[in-house]
Design an enzyme around this catalytic site. Sequence first.
Site, mmCIF file in Angstrom:
data_model
loop_
_atom_site.group_PDB
_atom_site.id
_atom_site.type_symbol
_atom_site.label_atom_id
_atom_site.label_comp_id
_atom_site.label_asym_id
_atom_site.label_seq_id
_atom_site.Cartn_x
_atom_site.Cartn_y
_atom_site.Cartn_z
ATOM 1 N N CYS A 254 -3.810 1.577 -3.812
ATOM 2 C CA CYS A 254 -2.370 1.707 -4.037
ATOM 3 C C CYS A 254 -1.774 0.308 -4.096
ATOM 4 C CB CYS A 254 -1.738 2.552 -2.934
ATOM 5 S SG CYS A 254 -1.992 1.885 -1.266
ATOM 6 N N SER A 255 -0.577 0.135 -3.587
ATOM 7 C CA SER A 255 0.023 -1.203 -3.575
ATOM 8 C C SER A 255 -0.570 -2.072 -2.482
ATOM 9 C CB SER A 255 1.541 -1.107 -3.391
ATOM 10 O OG SER A 255 2.151 -0.520 -4.519
#
Length: 305
Positions: A254-255
């Site tokens: 993800c981030s």
Amino acid sequence: MTHLVSVAQLLHLQRSAEHGAGPAVRLLDVRWRLDRPEGRPEYVRSHLPGAVYVDLEHELARRGQPEDGRHPLPESVDLERAARGWGLSDGDIVVGYDDNRSVPAARLWWLLRRSGIDARVLDGGIRAWVGEGLPVETGDVRPAAGNVSLHHDDDVSLNHDGVSLNHDSAFDVLEIEELGDFIEHGVLLDVRTPEQYNGTRTAGAPVAGHIPGAVNLPAMVAVASDGRLQHPDVLRRIFASAGVDADTAVGVYCSSGVAAMHSVLALEHAGIRARVYPGSWSQWSNTRGKPVAVGILPSGRLTTV
């Protein structure tokens, strides 16, 4: 193996513990979100009775350099120290919850399960609890220190059903050096928003785009409108749309390594094992020479960090 508990199941576990028929149940409040990482004010205003606040930024991650990613995994000794401060002792069942669709609670679940603790997530979080008309507390809970011992990757620990909590691919990590080879034989899921994936939004990263070959499947598609995870049958259909089933080698990023662990929780709920790339885009985009794909396709238009 149980990863989620409903409000009714939590109440049953607590009653069993009160009558000496089951292990102690420890509640941990992991309220956090990217735009408001300090969740203690919300916790102090209202939390489940007896719940202890967990600081995701400082207890479920460690400080690192940009090339380590935004939320590097904590050192085992630091996580153990924090867990004892939360009042955890060997043999406890841990139930984590939040008010953010179980995203930060899943980070707690993943880290503790990987360390040999029987950790679970309250499905629906504090909203589900309040929705049942159950009481909440105010103020700060400061428990007596526990004596829990966290296990390392080469240790073996069993849950209360005698099932191993270690040597489980759901709690393995993908290192940045492995990703190129992994994509050749598996599916790497990018669970950020489509805008972050295709490169129209950076969300604080130095460059925009995605890891070449990664398939976009936003984490929140696994969550129902009431904040609970979708039914396993629904989840299996969702993951199948990205080319993932129980026989697929799956990696997730993800981030910064928080939402990815929520996606691993959803995959586990659907009966699919997956590995996390903890550094995620925040590490990849800060590593010189790494290729970057831009656009809606996995291959995309290639550039370089």
